[in-house]
Design a protein around this motif. Sequence first.
Motif, short mmCIF file in Angstrom:
data_model
loop_
_atom_site.label_atom_id
_atom_site.label_comp_id
_atom_site.label_asym_id
_atom_site.label_seq_id
_atom_site.Cartn_x
_atom_site.Cartn_y
_atom_site.Cartn_z
N TRP A 155 -41.02 9.30 26.07
CA TRP A 155 -40.11 9.96 27.00
C TRP A 155 -39.91 11.43 26.60
O TRP A 155 -39.67 12.29 27.45
CB TRP A 155 -38.78 9.21 26.97
N LEU A 156 -39.99 11.72 25.30
CA LEU A 156 -39.74 13.08 24.81
C LEU A 156 -40.96 13.98 24.90
O LEU A 156 -40.84 15.19 24.71
CB LEU A 156 -39.28 13.01 23.35
N VAL A 157 -42.14 13.41 25.17
CA VAL A 157 -43.37 14.20 25.19
C VAL A 157 -43.41 15.01 26.48
O VAL A 157 -43.23 14.45 27.57
CB VAL A 157 -44.60 13.30 25.09
N PRO A 158 -43.62 16.33 26.42
CA PRO A 158 -43.67 17.14 27.65
C PRO A 158 -44.74 16.63 28.60
O PRO A 158 -45.83 16.22 28.19
CB PRO A 158 -44.00 18.54 27.14
N GLY A 159 -44.43 16.64 29.89
CA GLY A 159 -45.39 16.21 30.90
C GLY A 159 -46.35 17.33 31.27
O GLY A 159 -46.22 18.47 30.81
N PRO A 160 -47.32 17.04 32.12
CA PRO A 160 -48.29 18.05 32.52
C PRO A 160 -47.63 19.11 33.39
O PRO A 160 -46.65 18.82 34.09
CB PRO A 160 -49.33 17.25 33.30
N PRO A 161 -48.12 20.35 33.36
CA PRO A 161 -47.56 21.39 34.21
C PRO A 161 -47.80 21.08 35.68
O PRO A 161 -48.75 20.38 36.03
CB PRO A 161 -48.32 22.65 33.78
N TYR A 263 -37.35 -2.97 34.91
CA TYR A 263 -36.70 -1.95 35.75
C TYR A 263 -36.18 -0.80 34.89
O TYR A 263 -36.29 0.38 35.29
CB TYR A 263 -35.55 -2.57 36.54
N PHE A 264 -35.60 -1.08 33.73
CA PHE A 264 -35.13 -0.01 32.86
C PHE A 264 -36.27 0.92 32.46
O PHE A 264 -36.13 2.15 32.47
CB PHE A 264 -34.47 -0.59 31.61
N VAL A 265 -37.40 0.33 32.09
CA VAL A 265 -38.56 1.14 31.67
C VAL A 265 -39.02 2.02 32.82
O VAL A 265 -39.27 3.22 32.65
CB VAL A 265 -39.70 0.23 31.18
N LEU A 266 -39.12 1.45 34.02
CA LEU A 266 -39.54 2.24 35.18
C LEU A 266 -38.51 3.31 35.52
O LEU A 266 -38.87 4.41 35.94
CB LEU A 266 -39.76 1.31 36.37
N ALA A 267 -37.24 3.01 35.32
CA ALA A 267 -36.19 4.01 35.56
C ALA A 267 -36.34 5.19 34.61
O ALA A 267 -36.16 6.36 35.00
CB ALA A 267 -34.81 3.37 35.39
N LEU A 268 -36.68 4.92 33.36
CA LEU A 268 -36.86 5.99 32.39
C LEU A 268 -38.05 6.87 32.79
O LEU A 268 -38.00 8.10 32.68
CB LEU A 268 -37.07 5.42 30.99
N HIS A 269 -39.12 6.25 33.25
CA HIS A 269 -40.27 7.01 33.73
C HIS A 269 -39.87 7.90 34.91
O HIS A 269 -40.28 9.07 34.99
CB HIS A 269 -41.39 6.06 34.15
N ALA A 270 -39.10 7.35 35.86
CA ALA A 270 -38.69 8.13 37.02
C ALA A 270 -37.76 9.28 36.62
O ALA A 270 -37.84 10.38 37.17
CB ALA A 270 -38.01 7.22 38.04
N ALA A 271 -36.86 9.02 35.66
CA ALA A 271 -35.96 10.09 35.19
C ALA A 271 -36.76 11.21 34.55
O ALA A 271 -36.41 12.40 34.69
CB ALA A 271 -34.96 9.51 34.19
N LEU A 284 -31.65 4.71 28.65
CA LEU A 284 -31.88 4.21 27.30
C LEU A 284 -30.63 3.51 26.75
O LEU A 284 -30.74 2.52 26.01
CB LEU A 284 -32.28 5.36 26.37
N SER A 285 -29.45 3.98 27.13
CA SER A 285 -28.22 3.31 26.67
C SER A 285 -28.11 1.92 27.29
O SER A 285 -27.62 0.99 26.64
CB SER A 285 -26.99 4.15 27.02
N SER A 286 -28.56 1.78 28.54
CA SER A 286 -28.56 0.45 29.16
C SER A 286 -29.54 -0.48 28.45
O SER A 286 -29.25 -1.67 28.24
CB SER A 286 -28.93 0.56 30.65
N MET A 287 -30.69 0.06 28.08
CA MET A 287 -31.66 -0.73 27.31
C MET A 287 -31.08 -1.11 25.95
O MET A 287 -31.29 -2.23 25.45
CB MET A 287 -32.95 0.06 27.14
N VAL A 304 -30.68 4.12 21.19
CA VAL A 304 -29.56 5.05 21.41
C VAL A 304 -29.79 6.35 20.64
O VAL A 304 -29.42 7.43 21.11
CB VAL A 304 -28.22 4.38 21.04
N HIS A 305 -30.42 6.29 19.47
CA HIS A 305 -30.76 7.53 18.76
C HIS A 305 -31.78 8.34 19.54
O HIS A 305 -31.71 9.58 19.58
CB HIS A 305 -31.29 7.21 17.36
#
Length: 498
Positions: A155-161, A263-271, A284-287, A304-305
Motif C-alpha cells: 500500500w505504501l509503494v508509489p503507484g505508476p505516474p 472486501y477490506f483488501v479491495l477497499a485498500l486497493h481502491a483507496a 487497515l484499522s478495520s482489518m 495498525v502500525h
Amino acid sequence: MSGKGDGGTSTASPEKRPNGLLASWFVRSGWSKGELARQVNRRARQLGANHVSTDTSRVRRWLDGENPREPIPRILSELFSERFGVVVSVEDLGLRTTRPAPSATGVDLPWTGPQTVALLSEFSRSDLMLARRGFLGSSLALSAGPSLIEPMQRWLVPGPPAPLPRSEPDPVSSASRARGRLSKPELDLLETTTTMFRQWDAQCGGGLRRKAVVGQLHEVTDLLQEPQPETTTRRLFKVAAELAELAGWMSYDVGLQPTAQKYFVLALHAAKEAGDRPLGSYVLSSMSRQMIHLGRPEDALELVHLAQYGSRDCASPRTQSMLYAMEARAYANMGQPGRCKRAVRMAEDTFAESGEWDEPDADWIRFFSEAELHAENSHSYRDLAYVAGRSPTYASLAEPLMRRAVELFGQEGGEHQRSYALNLIGMATVHLLQREPEQSTVLATEAIKAAKKVRSERVNTRIRKTVDTAVRDFGDLGEVVDLTERLAIELPESAEAV
C-alpha cells in the motif's frame, strides 16, 4: 546456492531456455540490467524482504531462463506494470509463482487501477448472486501472518505516474468520453448515498442492508469502467473504497470473515487509487479489528502500525486517536499492559486535539466520538483483565470508561444502536470480572433488548459468550438461570445471516 539468499535461486527445469517474454518487456522498458537489479532490491526493502540482494549477473540468469523464487516474480510484475501503466502478470513475464494465485488467496493482488476495478466488479457480482451464508466464505481462505501483512505493505509503494494526455484526441473516443462522464451532482449523490448506508449500518447492524451496499458498489465499478476525467475517477475510487470497506464491515458483523477480509483488501486497493491515505489507514484499522476478533493480535498490531506510518503526515487528530485506540487493543490482547496504557493515553490526548483541527473530518471517521473513544479504551482494559487471568485491577480501570460509553451511546436515541448494545455487553463482562453477577445479568438483559433492534451476529455472539461465562462462574444463581432462559427465548441462534 548463494549464501546471501537473494530470493532468486534457480527453480528452472533441466531444459532451461532463454525467457523471451521477460526479455521483450525488459528491452521495451529501457532499463539496464543494473537498474532493474537496483529497483528490485529497493522494492524488496520496502516490502521488508531484506534477504533479497540482486545484481546484474542474477538478472542475466533470469533472462537466460532461470525462474527466481518469491517474492521476485511478484516484484518484477509490479515494476513492469508500473513502468507501462498496464497489468503485467507474472505469467506475462514468462515466470512461475510458487504461491497460490490471487483468486485462491484473496489477498495478494496486483496494485493497479484496472485490476482493482475488475476484481471489485467480479467479487461484488459473485456476492450478489451467491450470497447464501457461508457460500463465498467457503470458497475463500482467511489470510494471516506474513501472507496477509506482506501484500498489505505494498500500500505504501508509489503507484505508476498518470499517463500523459494525447496531443490530438480522437473525435470518436472523445464522444465516448463525453457520454460516460458523470456530473458533479451525480457524484455528490453517490457520496451522499454512501453516507446514508453508513448511518443505516450503525443503526441497524450489518445484516439488514449488506446486499444494498454490495449492489451499490457493483454499480460504482461499472462507472469506473467507463472513460472519466481523472478527478472524477479519483472520486469514484474513493466512493468504491468506502463502499468496499462498509461491505467488509457488514460481512464481518454477520460472521462472514473471509468475505469481509476480501472486501477490506479491495477497499485498500481502491483507496490507494483514490490517493486517499487517511481512508487507507481507516481500512487497515478495520482489518486490524478483525484480526483482534480472530485472536491474531500480532497481525492486528502490524496492520495498525502500517496504517499509522502511511498516514502519519495527513491524518486528522480524530483518525490518529482511533489508530492509537486500536493499537491499545492489540497490545492488550498481546498481554503488554505498559504499551497498552501508553497507547490509551495517546488516544485520549490526540482526541483532545480534534477540536483544533482546521478541516472538517471525513464522514467515515465521524463515528469515532467521545463515546467510541471511551468504549475502545475500556475494552482494552477489559481485554487486559482477561489476558492477565481475570485481573480485578484492570477490570476496575475499564469500569468507569465503559459506564461513560454506555451513558453517551444511550443518549443518542438509537443513532448507534449496535455500539450501545456492544458496550452494554462489555459492561456486563466487566461486572463478571468484578464478581458482581447480579449487576451483570441486569446489563445483559438490557443488551438482549438492544440486540433485538439490530441484525448483528457479532452482537448476538458476544451476548451468548457473556451468558456462557456467567453460567460457568455463577450457574446456581437465580438471576443467571433466568437470563439463560430469556436468551433462549428472545435471541435464539439463527440458522442464517446475510
